[in-house]
Design a protein around this motif. Sequence first.
Motif, PDB file in Angstrom:
ATOM      1  N   ASP A  25       0.821  -1.218   0.000  1.00 47.86           N
ATOM      2  CA  ASP A  25       0.000   0.000   0.000  1.00 47.86           C
ATOM      3  C   ASP A  25       0.851   1.262   0.000  1.00 47.86           C
ATOM      4  O   ASP A  25       0.483   2.254  -0.636  1.00 47.86           O
ATOM      5  N   ALA A  26       1.985   1.251   0.678  1.00 49.87           N
ATOM      6  CA  ALA A  26       2.870   2.421   0.671  1.00 49.87           C
ATOM      7  C   ALA A  26       3.347   2.719  -0.743  1.00 49.87           C
ATOM      8  O   ALA A  26       3.528   3.883  -1.109  1.00 49.87           O
ATOM      9  N   PHE A  27       3.521   1.695  -1.545  1.00 47.94           N
ATOM     10  CA  PHE A  27       3.964   1.906  -2.921  1.00 47.94           C
ATOM     11  C   PHE A  27       2.804   2.264  -3.839  1.00 47.94           C
ATOM     12  O   PHE A  27       2.920   3.175  -4.660  1.00 47.94           O
ATOM     13  N   HIS A  28       1.692   1.578  -3.737  1.00 49.06           N
ATOM     14  CA  HIS A  28       0.649   1.695  -4.756  1.00 49.06           C
ATOM     15  C   HIS A  28      -0.439   2.713  -4.461  1.00 49.06           C
ATOM     16  O   HIS A  28      -1.110   3.160  -5.398  1.00 49.06           O
ATOM     17  N   PHE A  29      -0.647   3.088  -3.217  1.00 46.26           N
ATOM     18  CA  PHE A  29      -1.622   4.145  -2.938  1.00 46.26           C
ATOM     19  C   PHE A  29      -0.882   5.477  -3.001  1.00 46.26           C
ATOM     20  O   PHE A  29       0.045   5.736  -2.245  1.00 46.26           O
ATOM     21  N   HIS A  30      -1.314   6.314  -3.901  1.00 51.64           N
ATOM     22  CA  HIS A  30      -0.582   7.536  -4.218  1.00 51.64           C
ATOM     23  C   HIS A  30      -0.508   8.507  -3.049  1.00 51.64           C
ATOM     24  O   HIS A  30       0.429   9.292  -2.963  1.00 51.64           O
ATOM     25  N   GLN A  31      -1.459   8.454  -2.123  1.00 52.25           N
ATOM     26  CA  GLN A  31      -1.390   9.338  -0.958  1.00 52.25           C
ATOM     27  C   GLN A  31      -0.168   9.037  -0.097  1.00 52.25           C
ATOM     28  O   GLN A  31       0.341   9.915   0.580  1.00 52.25           O
ATOM     29  N   TRP A  32       0.320   7.815  -0.125  1.00 50.78           N
ATOM     30  CA  TRP A  32       1.548   7.451   0.603  1.00 50.78           C
ATOM     31  C   TRP A  32       2.768   7.630  -0.274  1.00 50.78           C
ATOM     32  O   TRP A  32       3.802   8.128   0.160  1.00 50.78           O
ATOM     33  N   ARG A  33       2.645   7.205  -1.511  1.00 50.62           N
ATOM     34  CA  ARG A  33       3.799   7.186  -2.408  1.00 50.62           C
ATOM     35  C   ARG A  33       4.415   8.569  -2.613  1.00 50.62           C
ATOM     36  O   ARG A  33       5.634   8.710  -2.676  1.00 50.62           O
ATOM     37  N   HIS A  34       3.587   9.585  -2.709  1.00 52.89           N
ATOM     38  CA  HIS A  34       4.146  10.916  -2.967  1.00 52.89           C
ATOM     39  C   HIS A  34       5.001  11.417  -1.805  1.00 52.89           C
ATOM     40  O   HIS A  34       5.794  12.326  -1.963  1.00 52.89           O
ATOM     41  N   ARG A  35       4.890  10.778  -0.645  1.00 55.91           N
ATOM     42  CA  ARG A  35       5.651  11.209   0.528  1.00 55.91           C
ATOM     43  C   ARG A  35       7.076  10.658   0.552  1.00 55.91           C
ATOM     44  O   ARG A  35       7.908  11.163   1.306  1.00 55.91           O
ATOM     45  N   TRP A  36       7.367   9.643  -0.225  1.00 58.64           N
ATOM     46  CA  TRP A  36       8.707   9.047  -0.157  1.00 58.64           C
ATOM     47  C   TRP A  36       9.372   8.825  -1.515  1.00 58.64           C
ATOM     48  O   TRP A  36      10.587   8.714  -1.588  1.00 58.64           O
ATOM     49  N   ASP A  37       8.609   8.734  -2.601  1.00 58.87           N
ATOM     50  CA  ASP A  37       9.166   8.292  -3.878  1.00 58.87           C
ATOM     51  C   ASP A  37      10.077   9.348  -4.493  1.00 58.87           C
ATOM     52  O   ASP A  37       9.624  10.419  -4.899  1.00 58.87           O
ATOM     53  N   SER A  38      11.350   9.034  -4.585  1.00 58.64           N
ATOM     54  CA  SER A  38      12.359   9.963  -5.096  1.00 58.64           C
ATOM     55  C   SER A  38      12.515   9.897  -6.606  1.00 58.64           C
ATOM     56  O   SER A  38      13.180  10.740  -7.194  1.00 58.64           O
ATOM     57  N   LEU A  39      11.919   8.926  -7.258  1.00 56.71           N
ATOM     58  CA  LEU A  39      12.074   8.767  -8.695  1.00 56.71           C
ATOM     59  C   LEU A  39      10.945   9.439  -9.470  1.00 56.71           C
ATOM     60  O   LEU A  39      11.156   9.984 -10.541  1.00 56.71           O
ATOM     61  N   VAL A  40       9.752   9.412  -8.912  1.00 53.62           N
ATOM     62  CA  VAL A  40       8.578   9.912  -9.617  1.00 53.62           C
ATOM     63  C   VAL A  40       8.148  11.244  -9.019  1.00 53.62           C
ATOM     64  O   VAL A  40       7.904  11.347  -7.817  1.00 53.62           O
ATOM     65  N   GLY A  41       8.041  12.260  -9.881  1.00 54.24           N
ATOM     66  CA  GLY A  41       7.576  13.567  -9.438  1.00 54.24           C
ATOM     67  C   GLY A  41       6.072  13.586  -9.267  1.00 54.24           C
ATOM     68  O   GLY A  41       5.549  14.026  -8.257  1.00 54.24           O
ATOM     69  N   THR A  42       5.362  13.090 -10.277  1.00 52.19           N
ATOM     70  CA  THR A  42       3.907  12.962 -10.197  1.00 52.19           C
ATOM     71  C   THR A  42       3.526  11.601 -10.749  1.00 52.19           C
ATOM     72  O   THR A  42       4.156  11.080 -11.664  1.00 52.19           O
ATOM     73  N   THR A  43       2.502  11.045 -10.171  1.00 54.30           N
ATOM     74  CA  THR A  43       1.953   9.788 -10.657  1.00 54.30           C
ATOM     75  C   THR A  43       0.460   9.799 -10.392  1.00 54.30           C
ATOM     76  O   THR A  43       0.023  10.246  -9.332  1.00 54.30           O
ATOM     77  N   LEU A  44      -0.301   9.363 -11.364  1.00 59.25           N
ATOM     78  CA  LEU A  44      -1.743   9.317 -11.169  1.00 59.25           C
ATOM     79  C   LEU A  44      -2.337   8.199 -11.989  1.00 59.25           C
ATOM     80  O   LEU A  44      -1.787   7.795 -13.017  1.00 59.25           O
ATOM     81  N   VAL A  45      -3.449   7.698 -11.497  1.00 60.60           N
ATOM     82  CA  VAL A  45      -4.219   6.702 -12.231  1.00 60.60           C
ATOM     83  C   VAL A  45      -5.201   7.475 -13.098  1.00 60.60           C
ATOM     84  O   VAL A  45      -5.933   8.336 -12.589  1.00 60.60           O
ATOM     85  N   VAL A  46      -5.204   7.199 -14.390  1.00 63.21           N
ATOM     86  CA  VAL A  46      -6.152   7.851 -15.282  1.00 63.21           C
ATOM     87  C   VAL A  46      -7.559   7.510 -14.799  1.00 63.21           C
ATOM     88  O   VAL A  46      -7.871   6.343 -14.567  1.00 63.21           O
ATOM     89  N   GLY A  47      -8.359   8.509 -14.601  1.00 62.75           N
ATOM     90  CA  GLY A  47      -9.699   8.315 -14.057  1.00 62.75           C
ATOM     91  C   GLY A  47      -9.786   8.692 -12.591  1.00 62.75           C
ATOM     92  O   GLY A  47     -10.873   8.770 -12.034  1.00 62.75           O
ATOM     93  N   GLY A  48      -8.628   8.893 -11.943  1.00 67.11           N
ATOM     94  CA  GLY A  48      -8.622   9.428 -10.588  1.00 67.11           C
ATOM     95  C   GLY A  48      -8.664   8.434  -9.446  1.00 67.11           C
ATOM     96  O   GLY A  48      -8.775   8.839  -8.292  1.00 67.11           O
ATOM     97  N   ALA A  49      -8.567   7.149  -9.697  1.00 65.20           N
ATOM     98  CA  ALA A  49      -8.571   6.169  -8.601  1.00 65.20           C
ATOM     99  C   ALA A  49      -7.360   6.396  -7.685  1.00 65.20           C
ATOM    100  O   ALA A  49      -6.325   6.879  -8.132  1.00 65.20           O
ATOM    101  N   PRO A  50      -7.469   6.032  -6.403  1.00 61.18           N
ATOM    102  CA  PRO A  50      -6.355   6.235  -5.476  1.00 61.18           C
ATOM    103  C   PRO A  50      -5.210   5.236  -5.651  1.00 61.18           C
ATOM    104  O   PRO A  50      -4.122   5.433  -5.124  1.00 61.18           O
ATOM    105  N   CYS A  51      -5.474   4.151  -6.393  1.00 66.59           N
ATOM    106  CA  CYS A  51      -4.451   3.137  -6.657  1.00 66.59           C
ATOM    107  C   CYS A  51      -4.834   2.409  -7.934  1.00 66.59           C
ATOM    108  O   CYS A  51      -5.975   2.494  -8.384  1.00 66.59           O
ATOM    109  N   PRO A  52      -3.893   1.715  -8.540  1.00 62.32           N
ATOM    110  CA  PRO A  52      -4.205   1.006  -9.789  1.00 62.32           C
ATOM    111  C   PRO A  52      -5.025  -0.263  -9.553  1.00 62.32           C
ATOM    112  O   PRO A  52      -5.293  -0.656  -8.419  1.00 62.32           O
TER     113      PRO A  52
END
Length: 157
Positions: free
Chosen positions: A10-37
């Motif tokens: 969940d820390a990796f795939h739910f974007h509310q957590w991922r944006h807090r630690w991921d140093s490789l990705v500046g922005t990431t989103l699921v097309v359609g707005g879901a919180p995870c893929p």
Amino acid sequence: MPAPAAIVFDAFHFHQWRHRWDSLVGTTLVVGGAPCPCVGAITENTGSAWLSRLSMRTQFIAYDPPHLAAASMLGQSFPFGRWAASMRHQDQAPGHSVLIYSYNFTVGPSAIARLARPLVEWIFERQTRKRFARLALFLVSHAHEIEAWQRERTIYE
């Protein structure tokens, strides 16, 4: 990883957590707005910092929380001609798990592939190691928050 597989997943795939630690990705989103893929979901990702000009669209071909997620790139995104990756999560000792990250890519366009591949491999491997080290550090301090969030979510789902 210093947390159970379900928390790491969940820390990796739910974007509310991922944006807090991921140093490789500046922005990431699921097309359609879901919180995870989910299987079939398309994500849009842009690089962070000096990689900010890189972007990639991926489609999830597997999503089985908390064990497996896999995606492949749609189209091409310089320097990649093709790209695919999977993440397997396995619980180990209490409070610890193993994250197995497998990937495969080609460098494109083909005219530069032979010369560019060693550099692209080196950068990708280095950034991937940094990324997962940041995830592990984040989990040391924040796994309890994710666990509380998971408990709260199951109450309301």
